[in-house]
Enzyme design. Structure first.
Site, PDB file in Angstrom:
ATOM      1  N   LYS A 114       0.836  -1.213   0.000  1.00 38.44           N
ATOM      2  CA  LYS A 114       0.000   0.000   0.000  1.00 38.44           C
ATOM      3  C   LYS A 114       0.864   1.253   0.000  1.00 38.44           C
ATOM      4  O   LYS A 114       0.461   2.306  -0.495  1.00 38.44           O
ATOM      5  CB  LYS A 114      -0.961  -0.020   1.183  1.00 38.44           C
ATOM      6  CG  LYS A 114      -0.323  -0.199   2.554  1.00 38.44           C
ATOM      7  CD  LYS A 114       0.006   1.090   3.265  1.00 38.44           C
ATOM      8  CE  LYS A 114       0.643   0.837   4.629  1.00 38.44           C
ATOM      9  NZ  LYS A 114       0.927   2.065   5.364  1.00 38.44           N
ATOM     10  N   ASP A 140      -6.091  -0.233   4.917  1.00 35.33           N
ATOM     11  CA  ASP A 140      -4.775   0.384   5.078  1.00 35.33           C
ATOM     12  C   ASP A 140      -4.421   1.216   3.846  1.00 35.33           C
ATOM     13  O   ASP A 140      -3.835   2.298   3.956  1.00 35.33           O
ATOM     14  CB  ASP A 140      -3.728  -0.718   5.290  1.00 35.33           C
ATOM     15  CG  ASP A 140      -2.541  -0.231   6.102  1.00 35.33           C
ATOM     16  OD1 ASP A 140      -2.479   0.964   6.438  1.00 35.33           O
ATOM     17  OD2 ASP A 140      -1.649  -1.054   6.380  1.00 35.33           O
TER      18      ASP A 140
END
Length: 247
Positions: free
Chosen positions: A187, A240
């Site tokens: 991410k 996230d």
């Protein structure tokens, strides 16, 4: 359920976790690898990593690694590139009973996930992964936060969830150690790209498209590594990613 929790890592996330766990019935010890850092925090019970937030005296600060490795659970909260180094330090002391990996990333030299690095040092240890959309400053201030505990042993992580959770620090569980780590590591790549989009003034359409297609690429990689696709729709995947890309 009172247990002794040891924390290795005195950055913002390590200190925030110590504050969160301190709100449960468990006792917390944090290991400092530097006497200078130890003295700075011990004097006023504050750290530059969490400005304006006091570290309660109930949380024990220590320079003795043995005091931490002897705990019921050891949380490893260092930057990912220092995980192996700290595991080797632990190996010279006492092998922890239960190791919880809170570091997100891929080891540069080996391209290994943190659980694989653990297996290099402690082949018999089955680490628990803690991940999710958790900004340290908000956790430290006791704002509502959900997190993921991942292990092949669901009973084991549900016990840990009861030990460290509190009203504003809520656990969720999965058995997908690989997917949980991939979501937490990759991410950041997409978040950097979103930062470039913002910096160049390319607009919300571009950022949203990048986030969505980035998640798709993360899922494709995860499937190749035998992760569960469902994991990437949860807290350690989309949750996230969204936090990092839109903050």
């Amino acid at each position: 359920m009172k247990k002794n929790i040891g924390i290795i890592g005195t950055g913002s996330w390590g200190l925030a976790l110590s504050l969160a766990i301190n709100r449960s019935e468990s006792s917390v010890k944090i290991w400092f690898n530097s006497e200078e850092k130890y003295n700075l925090v011990k004097k006023d019970r504050v750290s530059n990593y969490l400005p304006g937030i006091k570290i309660p005296k109930k949380i024990k600060l220590t320079l003795m690694l043995d005091e931490v490795t002897d705990c019921d659970y050891v949380f490893l909260v260092t930057p990912s590139q220092f995980v192996r180094e700290n595991l080797n330090l632990m190996k010279s002391k006492k092998i922890p009973k239960n190791l919880v990996i809170c570091s997100k990333g891929i080891e540069k030299k080996s391209n290994k996930l943190m659980s694989q690095v653990v297996n290099d040092i402690f082949p018999l240890n089955k680490p628990i992964i803690l991940s999710g959309p958790n900004f340290a400053n908000e956790v430290a201030r006791n704002l509502p936060t959900a997190f993921v505990l991942s292990s092949s042993n669901l009973r084991k992580i549900k016990i840990l969830g009861k030990i460290i959770s509190s009203k504003n620090f809520r656990p969720y569980f999965n058995k997908d150690i690989i997917g949980t780590q991939i979501g937490g590591a990759f991410k950041n790549v997409i978040a950097i790209a979103c930062g470039i989009v913002v910096g160049k003034g390319l607009g919300e359409n571009a950022k949203s498209s990048l986030l969505t297609r980035g998640l798709s690429e993360i899922m494709l990689l995860g499937k190749k590594m035998n992760a569960n696709e469902k994991t990437f729709r949860g807290l350690s995947g989309l949750g996230d990613l969204n936090l990092s890309c839109n903050s």
